[in-house]
Each structure stands twice: as structure tokens, then as C-alpha cells.
Design an enzyme around this catalytic site. Structure first.
Site, PDB file in Angstrom:
ATOM      1  N   LEU A 396       0.858  -1.196   0.000  1.00  0.00           N
ATOM      2  CA  LEU A 396       0.000   0.000   0.000  1.00  0.00           C
ATOM      3  C   LEU A 396       0.890   1.241   0.000  1.00  0.00           C
ATOM      4  O   LEU A 396       1.172   1.825   1.048  1.00  0.00           O
ATOM      5  CB  LEU A 396      -0.922   0.007   1.223  1.00  0.00           C
ATOM      6  CG  LEU A 396      -1.861  -1.191   1.355  1.00  0.00           C
ATOM      7  CD1 LEU A 396      -2.706  -1.077   2.609  1.00  0.00           C
ATOM      8  CD2 LEU A 396      -2.750  -1.302   0.136  1.00  0.00           C
ATOM      9  N   GLU A 398       1.251   4.202  -2.838  1.00  0.00           N
ATOM     10  CA  GLU A 398       1.031   4.785  -4.158  1.00  0.00           C
ATOM     11  C   GLU A 398       2.234   5.569  -4.662  1.00  0.00           C
ATOM     12  O   GLU A 398       2.582   5.498  -5.844  1.00  0.00           O
ATOM     13  CB  GLU A 398      -0.207   5.690  -4.117  1.00  0.00           C
ATOM     14  CG  GLU A 398      -1.533   4.952  -4.053  1.00  0.00           C
ATOM     15  CD  GLU A 398      -1.884   4.426  -2.670  1.00  0.00           C
ATOM     16  OE1 GLU A 398      -2.865   3.666  -2.558  1.00  0.00           O
ATOM     17  OE2 GLU A 398      -1.170   4.784  -1.698  1.00  0.00           O
ATOM     18  N   GLN A 420      -6.320   1.719  -6.824  1.00  0.00           N
ATOM     19  CA  GLN A 420      -7.486   0.917  -6.452  1.00  0.00           C
ATOM     20  C   GLN A 420      -8.758   1.745  -6.554  1.00  0.00           C
ATOM     21  O   GLN A 420      -9.796   1.272  -7.018  1.00  0.00           O
ATOM     22  CB  GLN A 420      -7.294   0.371  -5.040  1.00  0.00           C
ATOM     23  CG  GLN A 420      -8.221  -0.777  -4.715  1.00  0.00           C
ATOM     24  CD  GLN A 420      -7.791  -1.477  -3.435  1.00  0.00           C
ATOM     25  OE1 GLN A 420      -8.046  -0.961  -2.358  1.00  0.00           O
ATOM     26  NE2 GLN A 420      -7.157  -2.626  -3.565  1.00  0.00           N
ATOM     27  N   PHE A 421      -8.659   3.000  -6.130  1.00  0.00           N
ATOM     28  CA  PHE A 421      -9.689   4.012  -6.352  1.00  0.00           C
ATOM     29  C   PHE A 421      -8.962   5.309  -6.692  1.00  0.00           C
ATOM     30  O   PHE A 421      -7.878   5.578  -6.150  1.00  0.00           O
ATOM     31  CB  PHE A 421     -10.568   4.217  -5.115  1.00  0.00           C
ATOM     32  CG  PHE A 421     -11.447   3.035  -4.800  1.00  0.00           C
ATOM     33  CD1 PHE A 421     -12.715   2.925  -5.349  1.00  0.00           C
ATOM     34  CD2 PHE A 421     -10.999   2.019  -3.976  1.00  0.00           C
ATOM     35  CE1 PHE A 421     -13.520   1.831  -5.072  1.00  0.00           C
ATOM     36  CE2 PHE A 421     -11.783   0.912  -3.696  1.00  0.00           C
ATOM     37  CZ  PHE A 421     -13.057   0.819  -4.248  1.00  0.00           C
ATOM     38  N   ALA A 422      -9.553   6.105  -7.569  1.00  0.00           N
ATOM     39  CA  ALA A 422      -8.904   7.351  -7.973  1.00  0.00           C
ATOM     40  C   ALA A 422      -8.606   8.236  -6.770  1.00  0.00           C
ATOM     41  O   ALA A 422      -7.624   8.991  -6.765  1.00  0.00           O
ATOM     42  CB  ALA A 422      -9.793   8.101  -8.967  1.00  0.00           C
ATOM     43  N   ASP A 423      -9.420   8.156  -5.741  1.00  0.00           N
ATOM     44  CA  ASP A 423      -9.235   8.972  -4.534  1.00  0.00           C
ATOM     45  C   ASP A 423      -7.840   8.774  -3.921  1.00  0.00           C
ATOM     46  O   ASP A 423      -7.265   9.689  -3.340  1.00  0.00           O
ATOM     47  CB  ASP A 423     -10.294   8.608  -3.490  1.00  0.00           C
ATOM     48  CG  ASP A 423     -11.689   8.536  -4.074  1.00  0.00           C
ATOM     49  OD1 ASP A 423     -12.531   9.358  -3.707  1.00  0.00           O
ATOM     50  OD2 ASP A 423     -11.941   7.631  -4.909  1.00  0.00           O
ATOM     51  N   PHE A 424      -7.315   7.551  -4.026  1.00  0.00           N
ATOM     52  CA  PHE A 424      -6.057   7.228  -3.352  1.00  0.00           C
ATOM     53  C   PHE A 424      -4.837   7.818  -4.047  1.00  0.00           C
ATOM     54  O   PHE A 424      -3.724   7.750  -3.528  1.00  0.00           O
ATOM     55  CB  PHE A 424      -5.893   5.707  -3.245  1.00  0.00           C
ATOM     56  CG  PHE A 424      -6.992   5.015  -2.468  1.00  0.00           C
ATOM     57  CD1 PHE A 424      -7.845   5.720  -1.646  1.00  0.00           C
ATOM     58  CD2 PHE A 424      -7.170   3.647  -2.580  1.00  0.00           C
ATOM     59  CE1 PHE A 424      -8.859   5.093  -0.937  1.00  0.00           C
ATOM     60  CE2 PHE A 424      -8.177   3.000  -1.885  1.00  0.00           C
ATOM     61  CZ  PHE A 424      -9.024   3.722  -1.060  1.00  0.00           C
ATOM     62  N   HIS A 465     -14.201   7.293  -1.830  1.00  0.00           N
ATOM     63  CA  HIS A 465     -14.218   6.305  -2.911  1.00  0.00           C
ATOM     64  C   HIS A 465     -15.070   6.778  -4.074  1.00  0.00           C
ATOM     65  O   HIS A 465     -15.459   5.975  -4.915  1.00  0.00           O
ATOM     66  CB  HIS A 465     -14.767   4.963  -2.403  1.00  0.00           C
ATOM     67  CG  HIS A 465     -13.901   4.275  -1.405  1.00  0.00           C
ATOM     68  ND1 HIS A 465     -13.809   4.687  -0.096  1.00  0.00           N
ATOM     69  CD2 HIS A 465     -13.065   3.200  -1.525  1.00  0.00           C
ATOM     70  CE1 HIS A 465     -12.974   3.885   0.558  1.00  0.00           C
ATOM     71  NE2 HIS A 465     -12.512   2.980  -0.284  1.00  0.00           N
TER      72      HIS A 465
END
Length: 659
Positions: A396, A398, A420-424, A465
Site C-alpha cells: 500500500l 502509491e 485501487q480508487f482514484a481517490d487514493f 471512494h
């Protein structure tokens, strides 16, 4: 200071002396030039030369090194032309960055050096990617990356070491522990007594060395690198040293106790090694004088040449062009006419699979994308087909993985990173906007990286998310942004993004994954980046949108057959298709820009401003916009639907038509 020559020959010891003396003499000259105002800034490495020189000489010439401010010795050992180095320091076009960056903020593939950016330790994840490329290509190489003691507080330090340990990457992480992060002493930087103790926490070998002893540095790196080439694994090296001058010359050293300066002055790496060689009979005073004279002559010749070089002349067209590696996309039509009904999510999976076959140097990376197939199952079955070397689960982290993607590109690979999600992606923001986006402009190194961004609301997934964050990157020159609204474009644009050698942000709306389907070609094809498409044609108004907005607007137009609109699906947001927009606006005279992102600061504002400036005489009404509320994305479905613009678009269309 004890020098142990072991089995090293006189020639090797003498070569180390010449190598450590050169950066010292260059530095002394630079300090004079700084006082004369002939250069603008200088980060001195006086007192630390043994680390850069010893470690660089220990490596093979084609092994990559990622240095910092105070590693002039890396560049001189790798025989970077002094004229070009001095031109770089002066901002001349004959330097390594054409005057676009300063000091050691550059790279050179010719010399296998990848320079830093100001955000400390952002280069450590890049080293991971370079080392990974060597492993994938079965090259027995090591990569060396430097960190300062202050930089070990950065998240990229932790992420890069963790990834290197998990993946057994042959990276030497060399900490130059010089006692201070600018003016902050180490006891205010970290709690452990020595940084070498951190190695155990990552499960990697760690050694501490005298960073002022050039022979110890050289011998240590020689031994470690030999072991790592045979058995790839990372190593943490802490080199104890001291910075004898300010962080940069304007900073001074008033914050340093005099007792420390006196202590480390006696441990000077150049004078002490010189004394050792005199005692060994390898040097004489006459030989020293001769060597110094030759180096000073080389310095003076390089400086005279650099000072004669003109300052860069601004060329706006060239500046804009150089943000991207030149690339003319060749349209790839489907090889055959066969089509299959596929969902949006299947089209994305198809593109990844076909691009993996088309490009054997393509590596996929992301959280849970291997055996699990990703949280949306887009890469399900890929490990069985392509193997875990090319379909890689990541920790984990990015930032580290995006940085590693750049490293892969530097060393001859293509990379796709799945958020995994654009938010991350916020956790990897620096690597995207400062490393990937600026690399080609700064020193001509392209970033052959695609970042997939599962985005958007409508699934009651809450504030973290569901964000539409394409506008974060729309402002960043050097990036390309695509955002398909349908299965055909999803496949074709992803193939095109992977083909393109520039960094591409690929947005894919989660709510479209399994809700839309179409018959699309079974074979490989591309959709041109930068070209919009009309999904509806009419004379009444122009609606400009992308992603989920296309479906909302199509639904409204179907509900109101009396409204005849040009509906433009941008498909590509950066660069966006101004020609198609202008042609439609001139035809209809009325414009509505729609996006799912929050209204304020959204991409619609830029498009509306451009239309108002360039198509003003064609307009019959104000350019209008519609987007989501200026709030975070709420969780409860009722609140989320109120947040989204879908039910406000219809009223805005009616308002515009009535103007």
C-alpha cells in the site's frame, strides 16, 4: 582515520585520489565564482566527497546512480564534461536541461545518472523501478540511490525501502548522515541513535561506514554490489560524515557548534587520504602539485567555455512542444470485423490483455491486481497468462509504485499503475505532477506510464471512494488525460494510452463498469488521443461533457425529442479538442458544459472561458456550466443524488434554450 588498502593496487588508490580531489577543487572554484556573483547558487559538498566518489567508482559504468545536491563526485567520476556541468550551473542551454533547471536537478542516460528533484527522496522509488527493470531483463546490475539524514523522515524513504525489501530489488540506499537537515539537528529528525538500525525493520541488510574514508566507502560498495549482483537484495548503508558549509551558501553555519566544525575539520576526507598516500609512497609533493595543476587547468578550460555560451533565448513554441516526448499516433484499425458484446469493464480488461501481448516490456502494478484480479476483477486471470513478474501486487504505497513506474520507463519498460480508487492517488501526487509530468521537459526523459483511475460517484461509496479528481491533473503540463464514456472508447483509448510514451492519466467511471455494454471489435485497435466525438447532432445548442455526463445528457435528450443538440463527448481532457468544440459553437450559438466534478475549479470553467474568448461572436447566450455541488461526496444515496448534477442539467438546458 584508518585506511586499509587490503588487496588494492597503487593504481586504484591513486585513481581514488584523483577522483576525490577533482570535486574539491571544483567546489573551491565555485565558491569564488559565487562571491563574484558569476553563479547564482551553490550547494556545497565539501567534507562529504568520499561518499560520492568512493561509491560511484565501486560501481560498473552502466549501473544507475541517483544522487543529491552534494554529490558532485558522482558526475565527475562518471566523466560528465565539465563544460556541460558548468553550463548547467549557469542555466545555459548547453547544460543538461537547456536552462530549465539548476544544479543537479537533471539526469543523463549517457552517464547512467538520474538526478533529484527538490522534493527529497522522490528519487528512491525511481531507483526501485530501475532495479526492477534490470531484474526483469535478467541483467545482473545494482542501482545506487542517495538519501540525506533529513530525507529519511520522508514517506518516500519508507515506501521505497519497503518495496525494495518485499521485491528483493538490488538497490543500495546510501544515507549521507551529515548531522543536519538544513539547520535541524538529527536529534530533532529521528529518535534512533543511528539510522542503520532501521534496516532490520525492513528486513534488509544494513551497514554503517565512515563516510569520510574514501577507501572504506569504495571497498564496502565493491563488496556489497558484487553480492547483490549474484543474489539480488537491497542494502541500507549509513555513511557518517559532516557538512562543513551551509545547506547552501546563503544559509551559513552559525547554528553549528564550533566544536563540531573543529572535530570534523580534522577528519577531512581529502587531506587525510592524501596524507595516507604520502605515507604509503604512492604520492609525493611533486606528484600532488602536478595532479592539482592538471585538474585546475581542466576546470578553467571548462569554465571559460561555459562562460562564453549564451543564455537561452525564449522560444514559446519550443517550450510548449518540449513538455511532451514527440509522438505521432498511428491509428490502429481492428485487424478483423468480428465483434462481441462487452461491458465497459470487459473492454478495459481486453485492452490490458492485448497491450500485454503487444508490448512484452509492459508491466502492470497495483494493489491486489495479481491472483485476486483487482477489486473490480479487471485483471482476473492475468497472472496465469502473463506471470507475476509482469502482473505485480504492490504494498500500500502509491508514491513508491508511481515512482517505480518512472524507473521502469527510464530503464526501457512500459508501466501501468492501477489506483485501487482514484481517490487514493493523492498519496502519490508528487510523483505524478513533479516527476512524471516534468521529466521530459527538464532533461528529455519520457515517462512511459499509464495510471488507471477508477473514479466517480453513484455507488453510495462516500467521500473517499467517489471523487472525480481529474481537475487535479488538468492543470499540470506534461500529462495527458483520457476519460472514455463507452466500451469502444474504453478499449481504444487505453490501448492508445499504453502506446503513447508520455504519462497518461486514464479515468474510468466505476458506475459504467457493468451498466453499459456494446458490440466492440475483438482485436486490437486504438482511438486517437485528443479527438472528441459527436454523440448527438443538432442545431439548438452545444453540450460539452465526458464520462458519465454523456449518459446523463443522452437520457435527457431522449426524454425531450424536441431539443436538438450537438452532444460532444470530449473523450480526451488534456489535450482537449478545441476544433470540434469551436465548430459546434459556431453552428449552435449556445453552450452548456457539464461534468460530474464539483463546479468550482472544474474543467468546465476552462472550457467555458476558452469558448467565451475564442467564439464570442458566435454566442447567442452566456456560456453555462453544470456540475456537482461544492461539497465532499456524501454517503447516503439521497444526499449523493442531490450532490450530483444529473437532475439539474435538464433545467439548465431549458434555461439556456430560453435565453
Amino acid at each position: 582515520m584508518k585506511f586499509r588498502r587490503k588487496h588494492y593496487t597503487d593504481d586504484t588508490l591513486l585513481a581514488l585520489y584523483k577522483a576525490i580531489l577533482k570535486p574539491r577543487l571544483i567546489e573551491e572554484k565555485m565558491l569564488i565564482l559565487l562571491r563574484q556573483n558569476r553563479i547564482s547558487k551553490w550547494f556545497s559538498g565539501i567534507g562529504q566527497e568520499a561518499i560520492a566518489v568512493g561509491s560511484t567508482m565501486a560501481l560498473q559504468e552502466d549501473e544507475y546512480i541517483l544522487p543529491l545536491h552534494r554529490n558532485l563526485g558522482v558526475f565527475t567520476v562518471r566523466n560528465c564534461p565539465l563544460h556541460q556541468l558548468f553550463a548547467q550551473f549557469q542555466g545555459k542551454p548547453t547544460g543538461f536541461t537547456k536552462g530549465r533547471d539548476r544544479s543537479f536537478h537533471f539526469g543523463t542516460q549517457e552517464h547512467h545518472i538520474i538526478g533529484m528533484i527538490s522534493h527529497l527522496n522522490a528519487q528512491l522509488p525511481v531507483a526501485d523501478g530501475i532495479a526492477l527493470a534490470d531484474m526483469l531483463a535478467n541483467r545482473n546490475k545494482v542501482t545506487l540511490a542517495y538519501s540525506g539524514d533529513g530525507g529519511t523522515s520522508e514517506g518516500d524513504f519508507h515506501e521505497a525501502l519497503n518495496v525494495a525489501a518485499v521485491w528483493n530489488l538490488p538497490v543500495i540506499f546510501l544515507i549521507e548522515n551529515n548531522g543536519y537537515g538544513l539547520s535541524t539537528p538529527n536529534n530533532e529528525q529521528y529518535k534512533c541513535e543511528y539510522l542503520v538500525s532501521r534496516g532490520a525493520g525492513y528486513g534488509m541488510k544494513a551497514v554503517q561506514i565512515d563516510g569520510n574514508n574514501v577507501l572504506e566507502v569504495y571497498d564496502t560498495i565493491v563488496q556489497l554490489s558484487a553480492q547483490m549482483r549474484e543474489n539480488p537484495h537491497p542494502v541500507l548503508v549509513e555513511a557518517l560524515t559532516f557538512r562543513m558549509r551551509g545547506h547552501e551558501e546563503a544559509s551559513g553555519t552559525k547554528y553549528v557548534p564550533q566544536v563540531l566544525l573543529d572535530k570534523w575539520s580534522a577528519l577531512d576526507p581529502v587531506s587525510n587520504y592524501e596524507k595516507f598516500l604520502l605515507q604509503e609512497g604512492i604520492l609525493t609533493e611533486a606528484v600532488i602539485a602536478e595532479i592539482r595543476a592538471l585538474i585546475k587547468e581542466e576546470i578553467n578550460v571548462g569554465l571559460e567555455k561555459a562562460f562564453l555560451d549564451k543564455m537561452p533565448e525564449a522560444d514559446t513554441k519550443q517550450e510548449l512542444q518540449d513538455m511532451y516526448k514527440p509522438f505521432v499516433q498511428t491509428a490502429h484499425a481492428p485487424a478483423n470485423a468480428t465483434k462481441t458484446e462487452k461491458r465497459y469493464i470487459d473492454a478495459i480488461s481486453d485492452a490490458l490483455r492485448e497491450s500485454m501481448l503487444a508490448y512484452p516490456n509492459l508491466v502492470l502494478m497495483g494493489q491486489d491486481i495479481a491472483e485476486y484480479g483487482g477489486v473490480f476483477k479487471i485483471t482476473d486471470g492475468f497472472v496465469k497468462q502473463f506471470g507475476k513478474e509482469r502482473v505485480r501486487n504492490t504494498p500500500l504505497c502509491e508514491s513508491a509504485i508511481i515512482g517505480a513506474a518512472l524507473g521502469l520507463s527510464i530503464n526501457g519498460y512500459k508501466a501501468m499503475v492501477e489506483m485501487q480508487f482514484a481517490d487514493f492517488v493523492s498519496c502519490g501526487f508528487n510523483q505524478i505532477v513533479n516527476n512524471l509530468a516534468k521529466s521530459y521537459y527538464r532533461w528529455g526523459q519520457h515517462a512511459d506510464v499509464v495510471i488507471r483511475m477508477p473514479t466517480g460517484a453513484g455507488t453510495a461509496a462516500g467521500p473517499f471512494h467517489s471523487q472525480s479528481n481529474e481537475a487535479w491533473f488538468f492543470h499540470t503540463p506534461g500529462l495527458k488525460i483520457v476519460y472514455p464514456s463507452n466500451p469502444y472508447d474504453a478499449k481504444g483509448l487505453l490501448n492508445a494510452a499504453i502506446e503513447d510514451p508520455n504519462p497518461v492519466m486514464y479515468f474510468e467511471h466505476k458506475s459504467l463498469y457493468r451498466s453499459v455494454a456494446a458490440a466492440i471489435p475483438d482485436s486490437y485497435y486504438t482511438v486517437p488521443i485528443g479527438k472528441a466525438v459527436l454523440t448527438a447532432i443538432g442545431e439548438d445548442l452545444t453540450i460539452i461533457t465526458y464520462g458519465m455526463g454523456v449518459h446523463w445528457c443522452l437520457e435527457i435528450l431522449a426524454k425531450h425529442p424536441e431539443i436538438h443538440a450537438d452532444l460532444i463527448d470530449l473523450r480526451t481532457l488534456l489535450p482537449w479538442d478545441k476544433e470540434t468544440v469551436a465548430a459546434s459553437v459556431k453552428k449552435t450559438g449556445k453552450v452548456l458544459v457539464v461534468h460530474e466534478d464539483c463546479l468550482t475549479g472544474g474543467i468546465g470553467g476552462e472550457i467555458a472561458a476558452w469558448v467565451a474568448e475564442h467564439c464570442f461572436t458566435s454566442l447567442d447566450a452566456p456560456v453555462m456550466r453544470e456540475g456537482s455541488l461544492d461539497t465532499a461526496v456524501p454517503f447516503a444515496p439521497t444526499l449523493e443524488q442531490n450532490f450530483l448534477p444529473k437532475y439539474r442539467i435538464e433545467e439548465k438546458i431549458k434555461k439556456l434554450l430560453a435565453f
